[in-house]
Motif scaffolding. Structure first.
Motif, mmCIF file in Angstrom:
data_model
loop_
_atom_site.group_PDB
_atom_site.id
_atom_site.type_symbol
_atom_site.label_atom_id
_atom_site.label_comp_id
_atom_site.label_asym_id
_atom_site.label_seq_id
_atom_site.Cartn_x
_atom_site.Cartn_y
_atom_site.Cartn_z
ATOM 1 N N VAL A 262 30.182 54.574 64.996
ATOM 2 C CA VAL A 262 29.915 55.948 64.899
ATOM 3 C C VAL A 262 30.595 56.649 66.972
ATOM 4 O O VAL A 262 30.435 57.856 66.488
ATOM 5 C CB VAL A 262 28.525 56.539 64.666
ATOM 6 N N LEU A 263 29.533 56.359 67.748
ATOM 7 C CA LEU A 263 29.377 56.590 68.817
ATOM 8 C C LEU A 263 30.918 56.476 69.326
ATOM 9 O O LEU A 263 31.045 57.497 70.215
ATOM 10 C CB LEU A 263 28.467 55.751 69.663
ATOM 11 N N ALA A 264 31.349 55.574 69.285
ATOM 12 C CA ALA A 264 32.409 54.603 70.310
ATOM 13 C C ALA A 264 34.031 55.415 70.054
ATOM 14 O O ALA A 264 34.802 55.229 70.819
ATOM 15 C CB ALA A 264 32.752 53.079 70.321
ATOM 16 N N LEU A 265 33.930 55.875 68.879
ATOM 17 C CA LEU A 265 35.456 56.233 67.714
ATOM 18 C C LEU A 265 35.529 58.523 68.441
ATOM 19 O O LEU A 265 37.027 58.360 69.488
ATOM 20 C CB LEU A 265 35.125 56.833 66.723
ATOM 21 N N PRO A 266 34.316 58.924 68.875
ATOM 22 C CA PRO A 266 34.385 60.130 69.395
ATOM 23 C C PRO A 266 35.570 59.771 71.330
ATOM 24 O O PRO A 266 35.497 60.507 72.208
ATOM 25 C CB PRO A 266 33.827 61.088 69.335
#
Length: 579
Positions: A404-408
């Motif tokens: 959830v944090l790494a994709l954006p």
């Protein structure tokens, strides 16, 4: 139904309708198992969300731990660095061990990858065996290998080099095998047509295509091993990790966190070096493939269309020359190779490796391995299974946090997606900083803040996953075909439309593989975090090794190996369908 005609025109007019039979050949066939893959991925996502609720990772838990975080920060500052001479010695020991271990993993992974790749393996049985070796190497934790080699070779750098080197084959071999499977078969087929042997085909048709991936993955593993060395310090491997373990064990957080900051600085330096070399390799590859760039039209086609093109100005070949000329590109590549060999030689010398120590201890291998067989449960099999399930829940929760944090973050760190170079640089720097913090140090911090248990392990691995997964996402987005992006952009599409229509679809298979790889990594890492009280089966593993119950250690390894194997088989299946 087939329609027969008495006479068919040689060249159909532009308005002639296309028959159903020919049109059906132009439509993409639905990939078998696509619906099942979507259902499986949805189930995995649902289980990951359930682990959040079950482990009670929520805002209330973070709020209750705020006072502990303030107290820990007071006990951590001011940082206490050791004297400069001692600090340089610790850094030298750590880098020597890490570089030698990475070099060992590369040497061992190349033949394993060739056997594991479907397009280069000599037989399906060899591929299955090589894939088994890769999975086994990943399933056995570094700490367990260090415990085994410590009993065989004793204290010293050799224990850490062998533990990290053999374990790294699991990741490096897998990445190399995937790179080999994705090559363009054209050059290899051309080399084979000349009567070249299998070895010559690999050297001339395969190796040049995968060389950038080989170097990039080796540098990536070097960074990982640098952080893994902190974990091995808790079982007696010399260097910064051992000094951090001693400091944190005596609750000297000022010295321990100061040394952790040194590890962070080393990781940043290694990342900067890795990024520079990777960009140079990509630039050379792009320069070598300009003729294959979108928009290039071969000369025979131009002549067929009545268009003439002036011949390219090339220097007359020298009939006496045998070797290619020393161009700046060739000199630069030779400089990289010489520098790498000199650095490796310096690290071998700095690690103080002794052939006599290695050969003299080989006689203890049979006796030591006999201590680990047969597997035993020690009467705690229900506890082991329960703790294994806790480890799996920690891994899924951490993977969800990281994804959830790494994709954006990874998208903003990619230069072809980020709105500006400054934004890409800022997020790249953030990813590097997060990746530089060892997960074990994060686990200790979260244990102090949130208390013993699975929450600390999930948060530590989740934050650590932002660094690794964010880098992999950014790299995958940057490596897509820019021609597809340019074609969509030429229609007047906005930046976000180009991302969703051209960039993300090309990188989707790689992104799915990265998330599954992160899940695999988190399962093994969650096993190790139990060493410091972060929950899971790691505590049982460490406790069994301390009381010399090596049969229980083997049982834990088999349980972890079975779990990792299931994840690996699932990842291979999903990756083949999504590709």
């Amino acid at each position: 139904m087939t329609v027969q005609t008495t006479q068919a025109p040689k060249t159909p007019p532009p308005t002639q309708p296309v028959s159903l039979s020919s049109a059906s050949r132009t439509l993409a066939r639905p990939r078998a198992g696509g619906v099942a893959a979507l259902l499986v991925m949805a189930a995995l996502l649902g289980f990951a969300c359930w682990t959040f609720v079950d482990l009670r990772i929520n805002v209330a838990t973070s709020t209750d731990s705020a006072s502990n975080a303030v107290d820990f920060s007071r006990r951590m500052f001011p940082l206490d660095f050791p004297p400069l001479g001692e600090l340089l010695k610790l850094c030298g020991q750590t880098m020597a061990i890490v570089v030698c271990a990475t070099a060992l993993s590369v040497v061992l992974s190349l033949p394993v990858a060739v056997l594991a790749a479907g397009n280069t393996t000599p037989h399906p049985t060899a591929r299955f065996a090589a894939r088994g070796v890769i999975v086994l190497a990943r399933a056995v934790p570094d700490v367990v290998l260090a415990i085994v080699f410590f009993r065989i070779f004793g204290l010293g750098a050799l224990t850490g080099i062998l533990a990290m080197g053999l374990h790294s084959v699991g990741m490096v071999g897998k990445m190399y095998a995937d790179a080999v499977e994705q090559i363009d078969e054209g050059p290899r087929t051309a080399v084979r047509a000349t009567g070249a042997s299998r070895i010559q085909q690999l050297i001339s048709g395969v190796l040049p295509q995968v060389l950038p991936a080989l170097v990039a993955n080796a540098l990536h593993r070097l960074d990982i091993n640098l952080r893994v060395s902190v974990v091995l310090g808790f079982v007696g491997v010399n260097g910064l990790g051992f000094a951090i373990a001693e400091s944190l064990g005596s609750l000297n957080y000022q010295r321990g966190m100061a040394l952790a900051l040194v590890v962070l600085v080393l990781c940043v330096l290694v990342e900067l070096l890795s990024g520079a070399i990777r960009r140079a390799l990509l630039r050379n590859t792009d320069a070598g493939n300009r003729r294959a760039a979108p928009g290039w039209v071969p000369a025979p086609r131009l002549r067929a269309e009545g268009v003439t093109r002036p011949p390219a100005k090339t220097a007359a070949p020298d009939p006496a020359r045998i070797n290619p000329p020393w161009t700046p590109r060739r000199a630069r590549r030779a400089g990289y190779a010489v520098t790498s060999l000199l650095a490796l030689a310096a690290c071998i010398w700095g690690a103080d490796l002794s052939a006599g120590q290695f050969l003299g201890a080989l006689g203890n291998i049979v006796h030591t391995l006999g201590l680990f067989w047969p597997p035993e449960t020690g009467g705690i099999l229900p506890t082991l299974l329960t703790d294994l399930f806790v480890t799996v829940k920690i891994a899924f929760a951490a993977t969800l946090i990281g994804a959830v944090l790494a994709l954006p973050i990874g998208a903003l760190a990619a230069r072809n997606v980020s709105p500006s170079p400054a934004t890409a640089t800022a997020f790249r720097t953030f990813v590097v900083l997060v990746r530089g913090i060892p997960e074990l140090v994060l686990a200790i911090v979260f244990v102090v803040i949130t208390g013993l248990g699975a929450v600390a392990g999930a948060l530590a691995l989740g934050v650590g996953a932002v660094g690794l997964l964010g880098k992999l996402v950014a790299d995958s987005l940057e490596e897509v075909d820019p021609g597809v992006e340019a074609a969509v952009r030429a229609t007047g599409a906005a930046r976000w439309q180009v991302f969703w229509s051209a960039t993300l679809p090309q990188a989707r298979p790689a992104l799915v593989g990265h998330v599954l790889y992160q899940l695999d990594t988190n399962i093994r890492s969650a096993t190790l975090l139990g060493i410091v009280g972060a929950g899971g089966i790691g505590f049982d593993l460490l406790n069994a090794s301390r009381v010399l119950e090596f049969g229980v250690v083997t049982t834990v390894l088999l349980l972890v190996f079975g779990t990792v194997l299931l994840v690996e088989l699932l990842a291979v299946w999903l990756r083949r369908i999504v590709r």
